[in-house]
Design a protein around this motif. Structure first.
Motif, PDB file in Angstrom:
ATOM      1  N   SER A 199       4.557  27.787  87.815  1.00  0.00           N
ATOM      2  CA  SER A 199       3.837  28.737  86.960  1.00  0.00           C
ATOM      3  C   SER A 199       4.524  28.889  85.609  1.00  0.00           C
ATOM      4  O   SER A 199       3.859  29.078  84.579  1.00  0.00           O
ATOM      5  N   GLY A 200       5.861  28.825  85.612  1.00  0.00           N
ATOM      6  CA  GLY A 200       6.596  28.890  84.354  1.00  0.00           C
ATOM      7  C   GLY A 200       6.276  27.707  83.459  1.00  0.00           C
ATOM      8  O   GLY A 200       6.075  27.854  82.241  1.00  0.00           O
ATOM      9  N   VAL A 201       6.214  26.509  84.052  1.00  0.00           N
ATOM     10  CA  VAL A 201       5.846  25.312  83.288  1.00  0.00           C
ATOM     11  C   VAL A 201       4.432  25.450  82.737  1.00  0.00           C
ATOM     12  O   VAL A 201       4.168  25.153  81.563  1.00  0.00           O
ATOM     13  N   ALA A 202       3.516  25.921  83.573  1.00  0.00           N
ATOM     14  CA  ALA A 202       2.127  26.087  83.136  1.00  0.00           C
ATOM     15  C   ALA A 202       2.024  27.080  81.983  1.00  0.00           C
ATOM     16  O   ALA A 202       1.332  26.824  80.982  1.00  0.00           O
ATOM     17  N   GLY A 203       2.719  28.226  82.114  1.00  0.00           N
ATOM     18  CA  GLY A 203       2.677  29.226  81.052  1.00  0.00           C
ATOM     19  C   GLY A 203       3.290  28.728  79.761  1.00  0.00           C
ATOM     20  O   GLY A 203       2.768  29.002  78.666  1.00  0.00           O
ATOM     21  N   ALA A 204       4.402  27.989  79.861  1.00  0.00           N
ATOM     22  CA  ALA A 204       5.061  27.466  78.664  1.00  0.00           C
ATOM     23  C   ALA A 204       4.167  26.474  77.937  1.00  0.00           C
ATOM     24  O   ALA A 204       4.062  26.504  76.698  1.00  0.00           O
ATOM     25  N   ILE A 205       3.533  25.581  78.686  1.00  0.00           N
ATOM     26  CA  ILE A 205       2.638  24.600  78.055  1.00  0.00           C
ATOM     27  C   ILE A 205       1.456  25.302  77.405  1.00  0.00           C
ATOM     28  O   ILE A 205       1.084  24.996  76.255  1.00  0.00           O
ATOM     29  N   ALA A 206       0.862  26.253  78.119  1.00  0.00           N
ATOM     30  CA  ALA A 206      -0.329  26.919  77.606  1.00  0.00           C
ATOM     31  C   ALA A 206      -0.053  27.641  76.287  1.00  0.00           C
ATOM     32  O   ALA A 206      -0.716  27.395  75.275  1.00  0.00           O
ATOM     33  N   VAL A 242      -6.342  23.166  80.653  1.00  0.00           N
ATOM     34  CA  VAL A 242      -6.485  22.300  81.827  1.00  0.00           C
ATOM     35  C   VAL A 242      -5.200  21.529  82.077  1.00  0.00           C
ATOM     36  O   VAL A 242      -4.737  21.408  83.227  1.00  0.00           O
ATOM     37  N   VAL A 243      -4.601  20.989  81.003  1.00  0.00           N
ATOM     38  CA  VAL A 243      -3.332  20.254  81.141  1.00  0.00           C
ATOM     39  C   VAL A 243      -2.254  21.159  81.723  1.00  0.00           C
ATOM     40  O   VAL A 243      -1.496  20.751  82.613  1.00  0.00           O
ATOM     41  N   ALA A 244      -2.174  22.387  81.255  1.00  0.00           N
ATOM     42  CA  ALA A 244      -1.163  23.321  81.747  1.00  0.00           C
ATOM     43  C   ALA A 244      -1.356  23.612  83.228  1.00  0.00           C
ATOM     44  O   ALA A 244      -0.392  23.636  84.006  1.00  0.00           O
ATOM     45  N   LEU A 245      -2.607  23.836  83.632  1.00  0.00           N
ATOM     46  CA  LEU A 245      -2.888  24.117  85.044  1.00  0.00           C
ATOM     47  C   LEU A 245      -2.536  22.925  85.929  1.00  0.00           C
ATOM     48  O   LEU A 245      -1.899  23.082  86.975  1.00  0.00           O
ATOM     49  N   VAL A 246      -2.939  21.733  85.516  1.00  0.00           N
ATOM     50  CA  VAL A 246      -2.655  20.539  86.303  1.00  0.00           C
ATOM     51  C   VAL A 246      -1.152  20.300  86.392  1.00  0.00           C
ATOM     52  O   VAL A 246      -0.607  20.035  87.473  1.00  0.00           O
ATOM     53  N   ALA A 247      -0.461  20.388  85.250  1.00  0.00           N
ATOM     54  CA  ALA A 247       0.982  20.132  85.237  1.00  0.00           C
ATOM     55  C   ALA A 247       1.731  21.145  86.094  1.00  0.00           C
ATOM     56  O   ALA A 247       2.598  20.779  86.909  1.00  0.00           O
ATOM     57  N   GLY A 248       1.423  22.419  85.926  1.00  0.00           N
ATOM     58  CA  GLY A 248       2.104  23.446  86.713  1.00  0.00           C
ATOM     59  C   GLY A 248       1.840  23.314  88.192  1.00  0.00           C
ATOM     60  O   GLY A 248       2.747  23.470  89.020  1.00  0.00           O
ATOM     61  N   PRO A 298      -1.727  28.935  94.116  1.00  0.00           N
ATOM     62  CA  PRO A 298      -2.653  28.472  95.160  1.00  0.00           C
ATOM     63  C   PRO A 298      -3.001  26.994  95.033  1.00  0.00           C
ATOM     64  O   PRO A 298      -3.066  26.277  96.036  1.00  0.00           O
ATOM     65  N   VAL A 299      -3.215  26.545  93.802  1.00  0.00           N
ATOM     66  CA  VAL A 299      -3.538  25.131  93.604  1.00  0.00           C
ATOM     67  C   VAL A 299      -2.330  24.270  93.980  1.00  0.00           C
ATOM     68  O   VAL A 299      -2.461  23.212  94.598  1.00  0.00           O
ATOM     69  N   GLY A 300      -1.124  24.755  93.624  1.00  0.00           N
ATOM     70  CA  GLY A 300       0.091  24.028  93.964  1.00  0.00           C
ATOM     71  C   GLY A 300       0.311  23.933  95.460  1.00  0.00           C
ATOM     72  O   GLY A 300       0.769  22.901  95.976  1.00  0.00           O
ATOM     73  N   ALA A 301      -0.004  24.991  96.188  1.00  0.00           N
ATOM     74  CA  ALA A 301       0.121  24.957  97.654  1.00  0.00           C
ATOM     75  C   ALA A 301      -0.820  23.919  98.243  1.00  0.00           C
ATOM     76  O   ALA A 301      -0.464  23.197  99.186  1.00  0.00           O
ATOM     77  N   PHE A 302      -2.024  23.822  97.685  1.00  0.00           N
ATOM     78  CA  PHE A 302      -2.978  22.816  98.150  1.00  0.00           C
ATOM     79  C   PHE A 302      -2.450  21.406  97.874  1.00  0.00           C
ATOM     80  O   PHE A 302      -2.534  20.522  98.733  1.00  0.00           O
ATOM     81  N   VAL A 303      -1.876  21.210  96.694  1.00  0.00           N
ATOM     82  CA  VAL A 303      -1.301  19.904  96.348  1.00  0.00           C
ATOM     83  C   VAL A 303      -0.177  19.547  97.312  1.00  0.00           C
ATOM     84  O   VAL A 303      -0.083  18.415  97.794  1.00  0.00           O
ATOM     85  N   ALA A 304       0.679  20.527  97.611  1.00  0.00           N
ATOM     86  CA  ALA A 304       1.792  20.284  98.539  1.00  0.00           C
ATOM     87  C   ALA A 304       1.292  19.886  99.914  1.00  0.00           C
ATOM     88  O   ALA A 304       1.865  19.009 100.574  1.00  0.00           O
TER      89      ALA A 304
END
Length: 370
Positions: free
Chosen positions: A298-305, A332-338, A242-248
């Motif tokens: 989401s994969g990037v976010a999960g991997a970072i977290a 927070v970094v994982a959420l922002v990056a993903g 959802p956050v990514g859709a808003f960014v897009a």
């Protein structure tokens, strides 16, 4: 068959989405308010004593702080449970008109309860609609024709299409998901980043559907064994779409219709509260482009977290449980990056809406004259 050819796939999907959006928005915003003011665990406020009540609401104390927001959370939960049913019902309505609404609601709700999610609702919306179109070609005696719309069509369609879903689609899906869940759990012995990426990508795949729920249950199972890293991937990976859709919608504003931009705005707070269903309209309307972007982010976010040691004892709550996590700054970094990854990818690959699509939206929204 000529009647079938007049019904476009995108028109069918967009009709379902146009009716589903208000339900998702209402349910999501109410859920965000409930968790924001009542706490991330507000859904469990009465869980310890509810077993002795006649209904979940029997012992509700609406004039207490916790009881009030628990009630709001229940409104949110029921609203979100009906989102797929509305999608399915009005997709069937777009194909077969009013006879599609009743079997669509029933079978769409079964899709939600069986964890088939919006993918199941999409599939069954088409199945119900075309089955009803076939029924309309039947040559029946005059005395029987009057029973078609109120008795024969809703009962027979619900029976045939409902059992088709339960017997053909649901059972193999349940078996596959069980095997899939065990495979995710088995990854725990390897790289932390890998299991985080897998759980995150699954959370971003079908927005509350079978893959999403399977990954969520695998993370919960590991959490029950005292392994809390995958729980963070579940939460952050589910917040990212959802956050990514808003960014897009901010990056490529001209590629989004006004309705899509409004939906993205409402999806943002829903995402922060770990309500992934806020992006169901995007996933249903443009699955070929949005789902890969969502999975990658989401994969990037999960991997970072998980890779950076983020852990969560809580199973839900979104940003409200970040302070209680281990290594919350990395969460927070994982959420922002993903979210940036999802937003950037989708902004690049999304197609601009054609002028006739804007007009089509208006036609769909007004096509409710009963």
């Amino acid at each position: 068959m000529a009647e079938i050819k007049k019904v476009g796939v995108m028109k069918t999907i967009m009709t379902g989405i146009s009716y589903m959006i208000p339900m998702v928005v209402a349910g999501g915003i109410l859920g965000a308010l409930a968790k924001g003011f009542g706490g991330y665990a507000i859904g469990d406020f009465y869980s310890e004593v509810s077993g002795s009540w006649a209904t979940p609401f029997t012992g509700m104390e609406p004039f207490t702080w916790g009881g009030f927001w628990w009630g709001v959370n229940m409104l949110s939960s029921y609203a979100m449970n009906f989102a797929v049913a509305i999608l399915c019902a009005y997709m069937a309505y777009a194909i077969a008109e009013r006879p599609g609404i009743v079997p669509g609601f029933i079978i769409g709700y079964v899709c939600t309860m069986s964890k088939a999610g919006f993918l199941g609702g999409l599939l069954m919306g088409f199945v119900i609609g075309y089955f009803l179109l076939w029924m309309k070609t039947w040559k029946l005696p005059h005395w029987c024709a009057g029973l078609m719309p109120v008795l024969i069509m809703p009962v027979l369609c619900t029976f045939v299409c409902g059992m088709l879903f339960l017997c053909v689609f649901m059972q193999p899906l349940a078996w596959i998901m069980d095997v899939f869940q065990q495979w995710i759990i088995s990854l725990n012995g390897g790289s932390k980043a890998i299991i985080g990426a897998v759980i995150g990508a699954c959370m971003g795949f079908d927005m509350g559907g079978p893959i999403n729920k399977t990954a969520s249950m695998a993370a919960n199972a590991l959490g029950a064994d005292g392994i809390y890293g995958p729980m963070s991937a579940k939460i952050i990976g589910g917040m990212t779409p959802p956050v990514g859709a808003f960014v897009a919608s901010l990056i490529a504003r001209n590629k989004f219709t006004q309705t899509e931009r409004d939906t993205a705005i409402t999806a943002f707070p829903m995402g922060l509260c770990f309500i992934t269903e806020g992006v169901l309209p995007f996933a249903a309307a443009d699955p070929v482009r949005f789902i890969p972007a969502s999975m990658i982010g989401s994969g990037v976010a999960g991997a970072i977290a998980v890779g950076m040691g983020v852990e969560s004892v809580a199973a839900h709550g979104g940003i409200f449980v970040f302070p209680a996590m281990v290594n919350p700054l990395w969460a927070v970094v994982a959420l922002v990056a993903g979210s940036l990854v999802t937003g950037a990818i989708y902004a690049v690959i999304k197609q601009k809406p054609a002028e006739d699509e804007e007009a089509e939206e208006e036609v769909v929204d007004l096509d409710i004259d009963f």
